[in-house]
Design an enzyme around this catalytic site. Sequence first.
Site, PDB file in Angstrom:
ATOM      1  N   CYS A 186       0.863  -1.175   0.000  1.00 17.76           N
ATOM      2  CA  CYS A 186       0.000   0.000   0.000  1.00 17.76           C
ATOM      3  C   CYS A 186       0.906   1.233   0.000  1.00 17.76           C
ATOM      4  CB  CYS A 186      -1.010  -0.014   1.144  1.00 17.76           C
ATOM      5  SG  CYS A 186      -0.307   0.056   2.786  1.00 17.76           S
ATOM      6  N   CYS A 238      -4.834  -0.888  -1.437  1.00 12.31           N
ATOM      7  CA  CYS A 238      -5.321   0.490  -1.511  1.00 12.31           C
ATOM      8  C   CYS A 238      -6.780   0.525  -1.957  1.00 12.31           C
ATOM      9  CB  CYS A 238      -4.479   1.284  -2.496  1.00 12.31           C
ATOM     10  SG  CYS A 238      -2.719   1.160  -2.154  1.00 12.31           S
ATOM     11  N   CYS A 275      -2.617   2.923  -5.825  1.00 12.00           N
ATOM     12  CA  CYS A 275      -1.716   1.901  -5.293  1.00 12.00           C
ATOM     13  C   CYS A 275      -0.350   1.982  -5.956  1.00 12.00           C
ATOM     14  CB  CYS A 275      -2.286   0.505  -5.545  1.00 12.00           C
ATOM     15  SG  CYS A 275      -3.452  -0.010  -4.309  1.00 12.00           S
TER      16      CYS A 275
END
Length: 138
Positions: A11, A83, A88
């Site tokens: 992430c 994400c 991302c």
Amino acid sequence: MPAPLRLLFLCVANSARSQMAEGLARHLFGDRATVQSAGSAPTRVNPNAIAVLAELGIDATGHASTLVDDIPSDSIDLVITLCAEEVCPVYPGRVERLHWPHPDPAGAPPDKALERFREVRDMLRARLGAFGRERGLL
């Protein structure tokens, strides 16, 4: 015994979702997987992530946020991005990729923070359980 699956949870900040996923996966999969997490703009592990993992008996006090560029591309089989609202990070190389969007609990108001961290932790735990059964890791 087959070689362990080499997982990377990814992430942005590597402070909450990916840290919780790393701790949960290590706990659930044991030596059947090697597990790492990283972010494109790592900060520090959120104390709430450590706290909600501790509620399950998982010690994440030794976790540290890692820059995705520091993960060798030949050390990963599967990247799982977590994400939801943000863009991302991209992991280079030829690896299997999955996307499990989860809201970032770090953005919760202070009076709701632990509740949100628990919600995301529990979503990740359920997803990892299903994934582990599907992949023969459990």
